[in-house]
Design a protein around this motif. Sequence first.
Motif, PDB file in Angstrom:
ATOM      1  N   VAL A   1       0.829  -1.212   0.000  1.00 18.01           N
ATOM      2  CA  VAL A   1       0.000   0.000   0.000  1.00 18.01           C
ATOM      3  C   VAL A   1       0.863   1.261   0.000  1.00 18.01           C
ATOM      4  N   GLY A   2       2.178   1.085  -0.144  1.00 22.68           N
ATOM      5  CA  GLY A   2       3.072   2.233  -0.267  1.00 22.68           C
ATOM      6  C   GLY A   2       3.453   2.897   1.039  1.00 22.68           C
ATOM      7  N   ALA A   3       3.423   2.160   2.130  1.00 16.78           N
ATOM      8  CA  ALA A   3       3.799   2.738   3.417  1.00 16.78           C
ATOM      9  C   ALA A   3       5.256   3.177   3.392  1.00 16.78           C
ATOM     10  N   ILE A   4       5.518   4.350   3.928  1.00 19.92           N
ATOM     11  CA  ILE A   4       6.878   4.874   3.986  1.00 19.92           C
ATOM     12  C   ILE A   4       7.548   4.436   5.290  1.00 19.92           C
ATOM     13  N   ARG A   5       6.746   4.323   6.346  1.00 25.01           N
ATOM     14  CA  ARG A   5       7.253   3.877   7.642  1.00 25.01           C
ATOM     15  C   ARG A   5       6.488   2.629   8.057  1.00 25.01           C
ATOM     16  N   VAL A   6       7.115   1.788   8.849  1.00 26.86           N
ATOM     17  CA  VAL A   6       6.466   0.577   9.346  1.00 26.86           C
ATOM     18  C   VAL A   6       5.432   0.970  10.394  1.00 26.86           C
ATOM     19  N   ASP A   7       4.215   0.470  10.225  1.00 21.79           N
ATOM     20  CA  ASP A   7       3.143   0.690  11.197  1.00 21.79           C
ATOM     21  C   ASP A   7       3.308  -0.367  12.289  1.00 21.79           C
TER      22      ASP A   7
END
Length: 67
Positions: free
Chosen positions: A28-34
Amino acid sequence: MAMDSEDGIRRQAIATAIAAELQRQAGVGAIRVDIEALAEAIDIALDPVPPASEGKHPQELNATNDD
């Protein structure tokens, strides 16, 4: 020896959950790890939600449909 097997299964479940969640986040294009989502994935892997029951409820059973 059984404990080693259980530990191995638990560790594999954790590793699989981490890999799947990181892959989902990357997809989904996350820039940082959730981290919260990662923790939730691990929590579910260690204590999965039981599947929804299928079939009839006890009150729906009678002698004619006990198959």
